[in-house]
Design an enzyme around this catalytic site. Structure first.
Site, PDB file in Angstrom:
ATOM      1  N   ASP A   1       0.945  12.170  -5.430  1.00  0.00           N
ATOM      2  CA  ASP A   1       1.669  11.851  -6.666  1.00  0.00           C
ATOM      3  C   ASP A   1       0.965  10.779  -7.482  1.00  0.00           C
ATOM      4  O   ASP A   1      -0.003  10.175  -7.034  1.00  0.00           O
ATOM      5  CB  ASP A   1       3.112  11.420  -6.327  1.00  0.00           C
ATOM      6  CG  ASP A   1       3.177  10.393  -5.192  1.00  0.00           C
ATOM      7  OD1 ASP A   1       2.136   9.842  -4.822  1.00  0.00           O
ATOM      8  OD2 ASP A   1       4.286  10.145  -4.683  1.00  0.00           O
TER       9      ASP A   1
ATOM     10  N   GLU B   1      12.632  13.351  -5.334  1.00  0.00           N
ATOM     11  CA  GLU B   1      13.871  12.595  -5.159  1.00  0.00           C
ATOM     12  C   GLU B   1      15.012  13.528  -4.746  1.00  0.00           C
ATOM     13  O   GLU B   1      14.924  14.743  -4.961  1.00  0.00           O
ATOM     14  CB  GLU B   1      14.241  11.920  -6.490  1.00  0.00           C
ATOM     15  CG  GLU B   1      13.205  10.920  -7.005  1.00  0.00           C
ATOM     16  CD  GLU B   1      13.321   9.553  -6.329  1.00  0.00           C
ATOM     17  OE1 GLU B   1      13.778   9.480  -5.165  1.00  0.00           O
ATOM     18  OE2 GLU B   1      12.930   8.567  -6.968  1.00  0.00           O
TER      19      GLU B   1
HETATM   20  C1  GLP Z   1       6.456   5.733  -2.965  1.00  0.00           C
HETATM   21  C2  GLP Z   1       5.512   6.937  -2.795  1.00  0.00           C
HETATM   22  C3  GLP Z   1       5.820   7.699  -1.538  1.00  0.00           C
HETATM   23  C4  GLP Z   1       5.970   6.745  -0.371  1.00  0.00           C
HETATM   24  C5  GLP Z   1       7.123   5.815  -0.634  1.00  0.00           C
HETATM   25  C6  GLP Z   1       7.414   4.863   0.521  1.00  0.00           C
HETATM   26  O1  GLP Z   1       7.621   6.054  -3.614  1.00  0.00           O
HETATM   27  N1  GLP Z   1       5.559   7.825  -3.898  1.00  0.00           N
HETATM   28  O2  GLP Z   1       4.789   8.640  -1.309  1.00  0.00           O
HETATM   29  O3  GLP Z   1       6.171   7.452   0.811  1.00  0.00           O
HETATM   30  O4  GLP Z   1       6.787   5.054  -1.776  1.00  0.00           O
HETATM   31  O5  GLP Z   1       6.643   3.719   0.412  1.00  0.00           O
HETATM   32  P1  GLP Z   1       6.467   2.649   1.527  1.00  0.00           P
HETATM   33  O6  GLP Z   1       5.528   3.224   2.508  1.00  0.00           O
HETATM   34  O7  GLP Z   1       5.853   1.478   0.805  1.00  0.00           O
HETATM   35  O8  GLP Z   1       7.816   2.347   2.083  1.00  0.00           O
END
Ligand code: GLP
Length: 237
Positions: free
Chosen positions: A67, A143
């Site tokens: 993404d 989402e």
């Molecule tokens: C973002 C990314 C996701 C990721 C999520 C969790 O929203 N788009 O791909 O998995 O954050 O992030 P973290 O690993 O910092 O908790």
């Protein structure tokens, strides 16, 4: 579904990096699906370390990221392109021309989504997709929604995600409101999926996602149906 319980973040990162390293060794021209966020940082550090020791070679690897924020160019420090360069690509011998991240600055986002989806298909699909999980169960930026979004598309980020990602920006108001993300079908087509998650704050969502019903209200729950899913987790389930 295989669940590997790690001791802590460092152990999770090493175990996940081991799985990715094995993939690279077994298939040096793999297409790796990569993720951002704080979860994979330690995994990437470990891979860089093994690269420096001569254990793994990225020269034939192709990567596609999950993404990107809409409106951020690749040189913006909070863009996912910047994150990938900074946390992995700049430190290994991957050919940057073969590292793909959606273009968040494309003039026509619909055309960009279509281009990205076709790109993944033209590469023959993803061999191993690395994923984190958001507190609302999102994977990539898929989402919770009434239906599972299918292919690469644009999304409006919800409040929980904007709040969670504000820690990387100066303030909540600086977090982009939209993103482009691979869809659920895009992710499910990957031949192998490796999901990493750590920390007590992810406990509730991990239980819902992997021990609850499969529902688009918890997008990651669809992974229960994936034929080759490995979860490496610390302090969640
Ligand atoms: C973002 C990314 C996701 C990721 C999520 C969790 O929203 N788009 O791909 O998995 O954050 O992030 P973290 O690993 O910092 O908790």
């Amino acid at each position: 579904m295989k669940i590997i319980r790690a001791k802590d973040y460092a152990d999770m990162s090493r175990k996940a990096a081991n799985i990715i390293a094995a993939q690279i060794i077994l298939k040096p021209d793999s297409v790796l699906g990569l993720a951002t966020g704080s979860s994979p940082v330690g995994t990437y550090k470990q891979l860089i370390d093994w690269y420096n020791k001569g254990d793994i070679d990225f020269s034939q690897i192709t990567s596609v990221n999950l993404d990107e924020y809409v409106g951020l160019s690749g040189d913006h420090e909070q863009s996912y392109r910047y994150f990938m360069n900074d946390n992995l690509f700049n430190h290994v011998n991957i050919d940057k021309a073969r590292t793909h991240v959606p273009n968040g600055k494309a003039e026509d986002m619909d055309a960009e989504c279509q281009r990205y989806e076709e790109l993944i298909r033209s590469l023959g699909g993803v061999d191993l997709q690395l994923l984190g999980i958001g507190h609302d169960g999102h994977i990539g930026f898929n989402e919770p929604a009434p239906d599972f979004p299918t292919i690469t598309h644009c999304v409006e980020l919800n409040e929980m995600t904007i709040k969670a990602n504000a820690r990387f920006f100066g303030s909540e108001s600086e977090v982009p409101t939209h993103a482009v993300t691979m869809g659920i079908q895009t992710i499910m087509r990957a031949r192998k999926v490796l999901l990493i998650a750590n920390g007590a704050d992810k406990k509730e969502i991990m239980e819902k996602a992997f021990f609850g019903p499969v529902t688009p209200a918890v997008p990651a729950s669809i992974l229960q149906m994936h034929p080759d899913l490995t979860i490496v987790t610390a302090d969640t389930i």
